[in-house]
Design a protein around this motif. Structure first.
Motif, mmCIF file in Angstrom:
data_model
loop_
_atom_site.group_PDB
_atom_site.id
_atom_site.type_symbol
_atom_site.label_atom_id
_atom_site.label_comp_id
_atom_site.label_asym_id
_atom_site.label_seq_id
_atom_site.Cartn_x
_atom_site.Cartn_y
_atom_site.Cartn_z
ATOM 1 N N VAL A 135 79.199 26.197 15.177
ATOM 2 C CA VAL A 135 79.506 24.770 15.152
ATOM 3 C C VAL A 135 79.364 24.221 16.564
ATOM 4 O O VAL A 135 79.831 24.839 17.528
ATOM 5 C CB VAL A 135 80.937 24.511 14.636
ATOM 6 N N THR A 136 78.709 23.086 16.709
ATOM 7 C CA THR A 136 78.565 22.468 18.019
ATOM 8 C C THR A 136 78.480 20.953 17.899
ATOM 9 O O THR A 136 78.053 20.426 16.869
ATOM 10 C CB THR A 136 77.316 23.002 18.752
ATOM 11 N N HIS A 137 78.892 20.267 18.980
ATOM 12 C CA HIS A 137 78.697 18.820 19.096
ATOM 13 C C HIS A 137 77.456 18.521 19.929
ATOM 14 O O HIS A 137 77.046 17.360 20.030
ATOM 15 C CB HIS A 137 79.921 18.171 19.761
ATOM 16 N N SER A 138 76.891 19.542 20.554
ATOM 17 C CA SER A 138 75.759 19.356 21.452
ATOM 18 C C SER A 138 74.446 19.371 20.685
ATOM 19 O O SER A 138 74.057 20.384 20.117
ATOM 20 C CB SER A 138 75.758 20.458 22.520
ATOM 21 N N MET A 139 73.746 18.246 20.702
ATOM 22 C CA MET A 139 72.451 18.180 20.030
ATOM 23 C C MET A 139 71.425 19.060 20.754
ATOM 24 O O MET A 139 70.524 19.613 20.125
ATOM 25 C CB MET A 139 71.940 16.734 19.977
ATOM 26 N N GLN A 140 71.579 19.206 22.089
ATOM 27 C CA GLN A 140 70.672 20.060 22.841
ATOM 28 C C GLN A 140 70.841 21.516 22.428
ATOM 29 O O GLN A 140 69.866 22.239 22.235
ATOM 30 C CB GLN A 140 70.923 19.904 24.337
ATOM 31 N N GLN A 141 72.098 21.957 22.289
ATOM 32 C CA GLN A 141 72.339 23.318 21.820
ATOM 33 C C GLN A 141 71.787 23.512 20.407
ATOM 34 O O GLN A 141 71.222 24.565 20.084
ATOM 35 C CB GLN A 141 73.831 23.629 21.840
ATOM 36 N N ALA A 142 71.963 22.493 19.579
ATOM 37 C CA ALA A 142 71.523 22.595 18.184
ATOM 38 C C ALA A 142 70.029 22.856 18.080
ATOM 39 O O ALA A 142 69.581 23.644 17.236
ATOM 40 C CB ALA A 142 71.896 21.327 17.420
ATOM 41 N N VAL A 143 69.226 22.204 18.933
ATOM 42 C CA VAL A 143 67.774 22.377 18.829
ATOM 43 C C VAL A 143 67.277 23.570 19.636
ATOM 44 O O VAL A 143 66.170 24.068 19.386
ATOM 45 C CB VAL A 143 67.030 21.093 19.279
ATOM 46 N N ASN A 144 68.076 24.044 20.599
ATOM 47 C CA ASN A 144 67.652 25.171 21.431
ATOM 48 C C ASN A 144 68.019 26.520 20.825
ATOM 49 O O ASN A 144 67.432 27.550 21.191
ATOM 50 C CB ASN A 144 68.267 25.086 22.829
ATOM 51 N N LEU A 145 68.999 26.535 19.933
ATOM 52 C CA LEU A 145 69.481 27.784 19.361
ATOM 53 C C LEU A 145 69.253 27.803 17.854
ATOM 54 O O LEU A 145 69.136 26.759 17.212
ATOM 55 C CB LEU A 145 70.975 27.963 19.642
ATOM 56 N N GLY A 146 69.229 28.992 17.304
ATOM 57 C CA GLY A 146 69.229 29.134 15.854
ATOM 58 C C GLY A 146 67.893 28.848 15.188
ATOM 59 O O GLY A 146 66.965 28.316 15.776
ATOM 60 N N ASP A 147 67.826 29.208 13.909
ATOM 61 C CA ASP A 147 66.618 28.990 13.120
ATOM 62 C C ASP A 147 66.843 28.013 11.967
ATOM 63 O O ASP A 147 65.952 27.797 11.151
ATOM 64 C CB ASP A 147 66.092 30.330 12.571
ATOM 65 N N GLN A 162 65.186 23.460 7.854
ATOM 66 C CA GLN A 162 64.689 24.829 7.901
ATOM 67 C C GLN A 162 63.189 24.810 8.153
ATOM 68 O O GLN A 162 62.526 23.778 8.049
ATOM 69 C CB GLN A 162 64.961 25.563 6.577
ATOM 70 N N GLY A 163 62.638 25.974 8.475
ATOM 71 C CA GLY A 163 61.192 26.117 8.605
ATOM 72 C C GLY A 163 60.572 25.149 9.597
ATOM 73 O O GLY A 163 61.065 24.945 10.704
ATOM 74 N N SER A 164 59.482 24.518 9.190
ATOM 75 C CA SER A 164 58.742 23.632 10.084
ATOM 76 C C SER A 164 59.556 22.395 10.454
ATOM 77 O O SER A 164 59.436 21.884 11.562
ATOM 78 C CB SER A 164 57.424 23.208 9.417
ATOM 79 N N GLU A 165 60.393 21.921 9.522
ATOM 80 C CA GLU A 165 61.236 20.761 9.819
ATOM 81 C C GLU A 165 62.226 21.100 10.929
ATOM 82 O O GLU A 165 62.461 20.299 11.837
ATOM 83 C CB GLU A 165 61.979 20.307 8.569
ATOM 84 N N ARG A 166 62.788 22.297 10.878
ATOM 85 C CA ARG A 166 63.684 22.746 11.944
ATOM 86 C C ARG A 166 62.921 22.906 13.262
ATOM 87 O O ARG A 166 63.410 22.525 14.327
ATOM 88 C CB ARG A 166 64.330 24.080 11.534
ATOM 89 N N ALA A 167 61.731 23.456 13.201
ATOM 90 C CA ALA A 167 60.943 23.697 14.408
ATOM 91 C C ALA A 167 60.586 22.395 15.121
ATOM 92 O O ALA A 167 60.468 22.372 16.352
ATOM 93 C CB ALA A 167 59.671 24.479 14.056
ATOM 94 N N ARG A 168 60.432 21.312 14.359
ATOM 95 C CA ARG A 168 60.063 20.029 14.956
ATOM 96 C C ARG A 168 61.258 19.237 15.454
ATOM 97 O O ARG A 168 61.098 18.213 16.129
ATOM 98 C CB ARG A 168 59.302 19.178 13.931
ATOM 99 N N ALA A 169 62.475 19.673 15.118
ATOM 100 C CA ALA A 169 63.678 18.892 15.417
ATOM 101 C C ALA A 169 63.884 18.740 16.925
ATOM 102 O O ALA A 169 63.722 19.684 17.694
ATOM 103 C CB ALA A 169 64.904 19.553 14.791
ATOM 104 N N ARG A 170 64.256 17.526 17.328
ATOM 105 C CA ARG A 170 64.569 17.211 18.716
ATOM 106 C C ARG A 170 65.937 16.530 18.760
ATOM 107 O O ARG A 170 66.380 15.966 17.747
ATOM 108 C CB ARG A 170 63.509 16.275 19.311
#
Length: 270
Positions: free
Chosen positions: A205-217, A232-240
């Motif tokens: 769990v995080t409030h940081s959007m930067q952490q959210a896009v830098n970590l995890g799949d 998930q997948g390509s949608e997750r990979a494109r997330a900023r």
């Protein structure tokens, strides 16, 4: 693998303080997956982690982990399968005990215990080598009370303790939120390295959007006790970060629009 099926949790039911914290949440997390959970305050993200950890028993639904139905298991029994790092750097450790003693307890989690030396000579050498991987110089301070350390040092050790036995599931509940930026960056780097090295199934769990896009799949966004988005997948990979912030703005705008409609309907039926 973690499987959550239709879990509900209402706090203070039937009172003016009633809170429907979880409303039919279902989720499957494959082994080795790293899931990030985001959401506004009160969205249910930490409640979901607490439900899995066993901080309370859900009202309805099931929770299965590593082929065990843990839905009714108490928290201490689930600890055999789950490692957890809390938001507060001073939670999850015994502050008056030494670093070595805290780590020795973590190494015995879920195992039988008896009377004897907590840390022998061989065990002390292993602890030293494990702590050395943190790159904080703490391997030379194993006899220091863990309560004498900084928040960042303590949180790094707590992360090491939670992952010591390679749990079936690692729970991270905003574990850098109380740290200064430099310490938070260091702990996040350790988080990434430990999870990648041991291929740990993780909920964070995080409030940081930067952490959210830098970590995890995978990223899920919760709102009012439900999963609103599942990237998930390509949608997750494109997330900023800006993409996630836009989704939050859409929620806020929608709620602002919904409020006048609700008031209009209420007035209509008066």
């Amino acid at each position: 693998m973690l499987q959550i099926e239709g879990i509900h949790k209402t706090f203070n039911p039937g009172t003016v303080n009633e809170v429907r914290a979880l409303q039919g949440v279902s989720l499957t997390l494959n082994q080795g997956s790293f899931l990030i959970i985001i959401g506004t305050n009160g969205s249910g993200k930490s409640t979901l982690l607490n439900a899995v950890a066993g901080s309370f028993i859900v009202d309805t639904g099931t929770i299965n982990l590593a082929d065990h139905d843990i839905t009714k298991w108490p928290e201490h029994r689930r600890a055999k399968l789950i490692g957890r790092v809390f938001q507060n750097p001073f939670s999850g450790t015994a502050p008056t005990m030494s670093i070595a003693e805290n780590l020795a307890l973590a190494a015995r989690r879920g195992k039988s215990r008896g009377l004897g030396w907590a840390v022998g000579r061989k065990g002390h050498a292993e602890l030293r080598e494990r702590v050395r991987t943190l790159n904080m110089g703490l391997e030379d301070r194993l006899d220091n009370a863990i309560g004498s350390l900084s928040g960042g040092q303590r949180q790094a050790l707590t992360l090491l303790m939670a992952s010591w036995l390679k749990p079936d599931l690692l729970l991270l509940d905003e574990h850098t939120a109380a740290l200064d930026p430099k310490s938070a960056e260091q702990v996040i780097r350790l988080t990434h390295d430990i999870i990648a090295r041991d291929k740990l199934t993780t909920l964070m769990v995080t409030h940081s959007m930067q952490q959210a896009v830098n970590l995890g799949d995978r990223i899920i966004m919760m709102h009012r006790g439900r999963i609103l988005h599942d990237l998930q997948g390509s949608e997750r990979a494109r997330a900023r970060p800006e993409d996630l912030l836009t989704r939050f703005e859409d929620i806020r705008r929608r709620e602002q629009l919904d409020a006048p409609v609700a008031e209009m309907l209420q007035n209509f039926y008066v």
